[in-house]
Design an enzyme around this catalytic site. Structure first.
Site, mmCIF file in Angstrom:
data_model
loop_
_atom_site.group_PDB
_atom_site.id
_atom_site.type_symbol
_atom_site.label_atom_id
_atom_site.label_comp_id
_atom_site.label_asym_id
_atom_site.label_seq_id
_atom_site.Cartn_x
_atom_site.Cartn_y
_atom_site.Cartn_z
ATOM 1 C CG ASN A 103 -16.194 -1.525 -6.644
ATOM 2 O OD1 ASN A 103 -17.178 -1.412 -7.335
ATOM 3 N ND2 ASN A 103 -15.912 -2.045 -5.452
ATOM 4 C CG HIS B 36 -12.284 2.064 -3.942
ATOM 5 N ND1 HIS B 36 -13.371 2.127 -4.658
ATOM 6 C CD2 HIS B 36 -11.972 0.845 -3.405
ATOM 7 C CE1 HIS B 36 -14.202 0.718 -4.675
ATOM 8 N NE2 HIS B 36 -13.165 -0.056 -3.879
HETATM 9 C C1 LIG Z 1 -10.255 -4.289 1.757
HETATM 10 C C2 LIG Z 1 -10.313 -3.883 0.512
HETATM 11 C C3 LIG Z 1 -11.357 -4.001 -0.376
HETATM 12 C C4 LIG Z 1 -11.431 -3.433 -1.772
HETATM 13 N N1 LIG Z 1 -12.204 -3.826 -2.397
HETATM 14 C C5 LIG Z 1 -12.360 -3.855 -3.948
HETATM 15 C C6 LIG Z 1 -13.302 -4.497 -4.848
HETATM 16 O O1 LIG Z 1 -13.997 -5.266 -4.147
HETATM 17 N N2 LIG Z 1 -13.033 -3.972 -5.969
HETATM 18 C C7 LIG Z 1 -11.993 -3.313 -6.647
HETATM 19 O O2 LIG Z 1 -12.069 -2.925 -7.727
HETATM 20 N N3 LIG Z 1 -11.086 -2.601 -5.651
HETATM 21 C C8 LIG Z 1 -11.281 -2.810 -4.300
HETATM 22 N N4 LIG Z 1 -10.366 -2.277 -3.411
HETATM 23 C C9 LIG Z 1 -9.139 -1.483 -3.971
HETATM 24 C C10 LIG Z 1 -8.084 -1.958 -4.953
HETATM 25 O O3 LIG Z 1 -7.899 -3.373 -4.170
HETATM 26 C C11 LIG Z 1 -6.882 -1.180 -4.827
HETATM 27 O O4 LIG Z 1 -7.394 -0.192 -5.323
HETATM 28 C C12 LIG Z 1 -5.864 -1.847 -5.937
HETATM 29 O O5 LIG Z 1 -5.569 -3.229 -5.526
HETATM 30 C C13 LIG Z 1 -4.470 -0.995 -5.769
HETATM 31 O O6 LIG Z 1 -3.677 -1.506 -6.378
HETATM 32 P P1 LIG Z 1 -2.100 -0.714 -6.595
HETATM 33 O O7 LIG Z 1 -1.455 -1.628 -7.780
HETATM 34 O O8 LIG Z 1 -2.233 0.638 -6.644
HETATM 35 O O9 LIG Z 1 -1.429 -1.267 -5.238
HETATM 36 P P2 LIG Z 1 -1.325 -2.413 -4.467
HETATM 37 O O10 LIG Z 1 -2.169 -3.564 -5.017
HETATM 38 O O11 LIG Z 1 -1.401 -2.343 -3.122
HETATM 39 O O12 LIG Z 1 0.143 -2.962 -4.899
HETATM 40 C C14 LIG Z 1 1.334 -2.352 -4.121
HETATM 41 C C15 LIG Z 1 2.483 -3.204 -4.010
HETATM 42 O O13 LIG Z 1 3.743 -2.868 -3.810
HETATM 43 C C16 LIG Z 1 4.149 -3.469 -2.858
HETATM 44 N N5 LIG Z 1 5.444 -2.415 -1.993
HETATM 45 C C17 LIG Z 1 5.054 -1.347 -1.716
HETATM 46 N N6 LIG Z 1 6.040 -0.702 -1.136
HETATM 47 C C18 LIG Z 1 7.053 -1.488 -1.661
HETATM 48 C C19 LIG Z 1 8.714 -1.454 -1.458
HETATM 49 N N7 LIG Z 1 9.079 -0.551 -0.895
HETATM 50 N N8 LIG Z 1 9.232 -2.455 -2.079
HETATM 51 C C20 LIG Z 1 8.741 -3.498 -2.572
HETATM 52 N N9 LIG Z 1 7.599 -3.667 -2.724
HETATM 53 C C21 LIG Z 1 6.815 -2.549 -2.067
HETATM 54 C C22 LIG Z 1 3.343 -4.086 -1.691
HETATM 55 O O14 LIG Z 1 3.674 -5.026 -0.903
HETATM 56 C C23 LIG Z 1 2.088 -4.163 -2.970
HETATM 57 O O15 LIG Z 1 2.114 -5.620 -3.175
HETATM 58 C C24 LIG Z 1 -10.352 -2.670 -2.142
HETATM 59 C C25 LIG Z 1 -9.119 -2.471 -1.263
HETATM 60 C C26 LIG Z 1 -9.183 -3.048 0.168
HETATM 61 C C27 LIG Z 1 -8.019 -2.781 0.840
#
Ligand SMILES: Cc1cc2nc3c(=O)[nH]c(=O)nc-3n(C[C@H](O)[C@H](O)[C@H](O)COP(=O)(O)OP(=O)(O)OC[C@H]3O[C@@H](n4cnc5c(N)ncnc54)[C@H](O)[C@@H]3O)c2cc1C
Ligand SMILES: *[C@@H]1O[C@H](CO)[C@@H](O)[C@H](O)[C@H]1NC(C)=O
Ligand SMILES: *[C@@H]1O[C@H](CO)[C@@H](O)[C@H](O)[C@H]1NC(C)=O
Length: 552
Positions: free
Chosen positions: A519, A481
């Site tokens: 979460n 997280h």
């Molecule tokens: C193993 C694991 C288990 C988890 N379990 C849970 C759970 O059960 N419940 C929960 O609520 N949370 C959980 N989490 C946490 C949650 O999934 C994350 O906090 C959340 O998905 C983050 O979202 P975000 O939009 O910030 O980033 P992300 O969803 O990671 O999105 C970022 C996106 O940007 C893209 N990107 C990055 N750099 C570039 C670039 N230069 N050019 C183009 N694209 C790019 C990436 O490919 C990615 O698709 C878990 C996380 C993990 C890894």
């Protein structure tokens, strides 16, 4: 430090989890988003849009969809579509996130923090919502109170509901273990029992899940199914190299495709670029684009657009403390379904998977008449919110956006964090003493019943603060997280606009001061929708005749 036996055990599971999904086609409503998707190599060298969203992840998908109701939108995602890696679409293969190697292109981008902890980032359309344990639970009130944003709580409610109507299900207690775990939480005093609830609650509850009862994952990318059919283009294998500026205004982005060709996309008048590249990706991209601490950028010979000392600072990760127990039965793999939350926001959850080992008949555990008994592994995992320890993110000497930056979290450098871990570990100890957990003990050679812990087991004397603290520090790993790097109030303002720059926002987990709720995913998805609605509202007030542009 993170080399848990679990990891090794899970690695060997790899083959058992290779569950191929029949090839998905657009005929299935869930995959409607495929109609918007194009490989970046098929896109022109130069294009114009009202909005460009960088990162088709947990926040980026709902945001792009929302903006497309009124404006033309380009969503740029560096990864591929998940149908290319169908195991991410199923619950029984979710432990792949712990085992599959990072090949530079697949959904599983791995890195090791400066603290020595192994971490994973999503690299696929849908982002980390395609790798995670699927648990869906709304943010806690304190998160909204301290986040530096003047929330419209009615809009927050609507935004959560918009997400929930499409991709959230009542978590399916699909095996006896999750039930036993829930009972044990209550026996250990983590009350009251709140039944099924999407809201944050003190006590024990069943939460939401993006896995349906058949075990299909419905990640944030399915929110793209609600986009305006003519206003959204989703480019995959589109790696944004940098944001382009004219003085202190963002004007476009430069991205590369899978063939190594560079493309430029620009924004139209009154348009914006929104960075939703995640907690690691967003600060990294700002730095690579020249927004960050001047001395750091200059040391890498990067041109400085804005000297911004806070980019990449206040990186936090919620430490995980856990125990793993081998169970003498075969259980279905189960992602997170229930949660126990104490006051002070200490949380306990659990996952199970089955092991590639079985016990031969010579073991007393194997009932007469059976050849062997299959084994499963149950992990009881603990987290706490309001982490006060902080680290930072820097570019390494490599300015290649595909390489991980250097990240530290400095786990337990703040003493209050250690105190919360001690509380959580003690509760875990009480939980293991419950009647509900008695059944999972196995008999040892002396005839005593005990847990078949895969190391580490809990400290013997949980009253001894010192040994519990040592357990916390010695076994520290990630709850995945991680957040920070582009905090509200430091890097972006209360409307998620980058302070000091025109036409640029950051909208994702990198803006969080604290991890929301038990979460974060629910709140990350909600945020994408919420900011999208705010932008539309704001623009209709400013430019009453400005209706945006359709792509087709
Ligand atoms: C193993 C694991 C288990 C988890 N379990 C849970 C759970 O059960 N419940 C929960 O609520 N949370 C959980 N989490 C946490 C949650 O999934 C994350 O906090 C959340 O998905 C983050 O979202 P975000 O939009 O910030 O980033 P992300 O969803 O990671 O999105 C970022 C996106 O940007 C893209 N990107 C990055 N750099 C570039 C670039 N230069 N050019 C183009 N694209 C790019 C990436 O490919 C990615 O698709 C878990 C996380 C993990 C890894
Ligand atoms: C053990 O697992 C194998 C392979 O999945 C299965 O065929 C067998 O029926 C299982 N045995 C028991 C006792 O559950
Ligand atoms: C457990 O630790 C407490 C506190 O340090 C101590 O008072 C107690 O004697 C210990 N109990 C045992 C059995 O060692």
């Amino acid at each position: 430090m993170a080399s848990f036996l679990l990891f090794i055990l899970m690695s060997t599971l790899h083959f058992q989890f290779g569950f191929p999904l029949s090839s998905n086609t657009n005929s299935n409503e869930d995959f409607k988003y495929m109609n918007f998707v194009q490989d970046a190599s098929e896109l022109p060298e130069n294009e114009e849009y009202d909005y460009i969203v960088i990162g088709g992840g947990t926040a980026g998908c709902p945001l792009a969809t929302t903006l497309s109701s009124t404006f033309s939108v380009l969503l740029l995602e560096r990864g591929n579509v998940p149908t290319k890696y169908p195991t991410v679409l199923r619950e029984e293969t979710f432990p792949n996130a712990f085992t599959i190697e990072d090949d530079g292109e697949n959904p599983f981008q791995r890195f090791v923090s400066e603290d020595g902890v192994e971490i994973i980032r999503g690299r696929v359309l849908g982002g980390s919502s395609m790798l995670n344990a699927g648990f869906y639970s709304r943010g806690h009130q304190e998160f909204f109170d301290i986040s530096g944003v003047d929330w419209d709580m009615e809009l927050v409610e609507k935004a959560y509901e918009w997400v929930e109507e499409s991709v959230v299900f009542e978590a399916n207690i699909n095996n006896g273990w999750q039930n036993a775990f829930r009972k044990a939480l209550l026996e250990a005093g983590v009350g009251p029992y709140n039944g099924f609830d999407l809201n944050h609650r003190i006590g024990t509850k069943i939460g939401g899940s993006i896995f349906d009862k058949e075990g299909n994952r419905h990640g944030s990318l399915e929110l793209l199914n609600k986009a305006h059919p003519n206003n959204l283009k989703v480019a995959i294998q589109a790696t944004v190299q940098k944001i382009l500026f004219s003085d202190l205004s963002a004007t476009g982005v430069s991205y590369s495709d899978s063939k190594g060709n560079l493309h430029t996309a620009s924004i139209r008048k009154n348009g914006e670029i929104i960075v939703s590249a995640g907690t690691i990706g967003s600060p990294q991209l700002l730095l690579l684009s020249g927004i960050g601490p001047k001395s750091h950028l200059e040391s890498l010979e990067l041109p400085v657009v804005l000297d911004q000392p806070h980019v990449g600072q206040s990186m936090s990760d919620n430490p995980r403390y856990n125990v793993h127990v081998i169970l003498p039965y075969q259980l279905a793999t189960s992602a997170v379904k229930t949660v126990g939350t104490l006051e002070n926001n200490v949380h306990l959850q659990s996952i199970t998977g089955f092991l590639p080992f079985s016990l031969p008949p010579s073991f007393s555990l194997v009932p007469p008449g059976l050849d062997s008994v299959n084994l499963s592994l149950a992990s009881i995992v603990g987290k706490f919110s309001e982490v006060l320890s902080e680290g930072s993110l820097y570019l390494t000497s490599s300015t290649d956006v595909k390489k991980n930056p250097s990240v530290s979290f400095n786990y337990y450098s703040h003493p209050d964090d250690l105190a919360k871990c001690v509380r959580g570990v003690r509760k875990m100890g009480e939980l293991l003493k419950t009647e509900a957990m008695e059944k999972i003990k196995i008999q040892d050679f002396e005839g005593n019943k005990r847990f078949a812990f895969v190391e580490p087991s809990l400290p013997e004397n949980l009253s001894d603060v010192g040994s519990v603290e040592e357990f916390c520090k010695k076994t520290v790993t990630t709850y995945w997280h991680y957040h920070g790097g582009c905090l509200v109030g430091k890097v972006v303002d209360g409307n998620y606009k980058v302070i000091g720059i025109e036409n640029l926002r950051v909208v994702d987990g990198s803006t969080f001061i604290d991890s929301p709720g038990t979460n974060p995913m629910a709140t990350v998805m909600m945020l994408g929708r919420y900011v999208g609605l705010n932008i539309i509202q704001e623009r209709s007030k400013l430019f009453s005749r400005d209706v945006g542009h359709n792509i087709m």
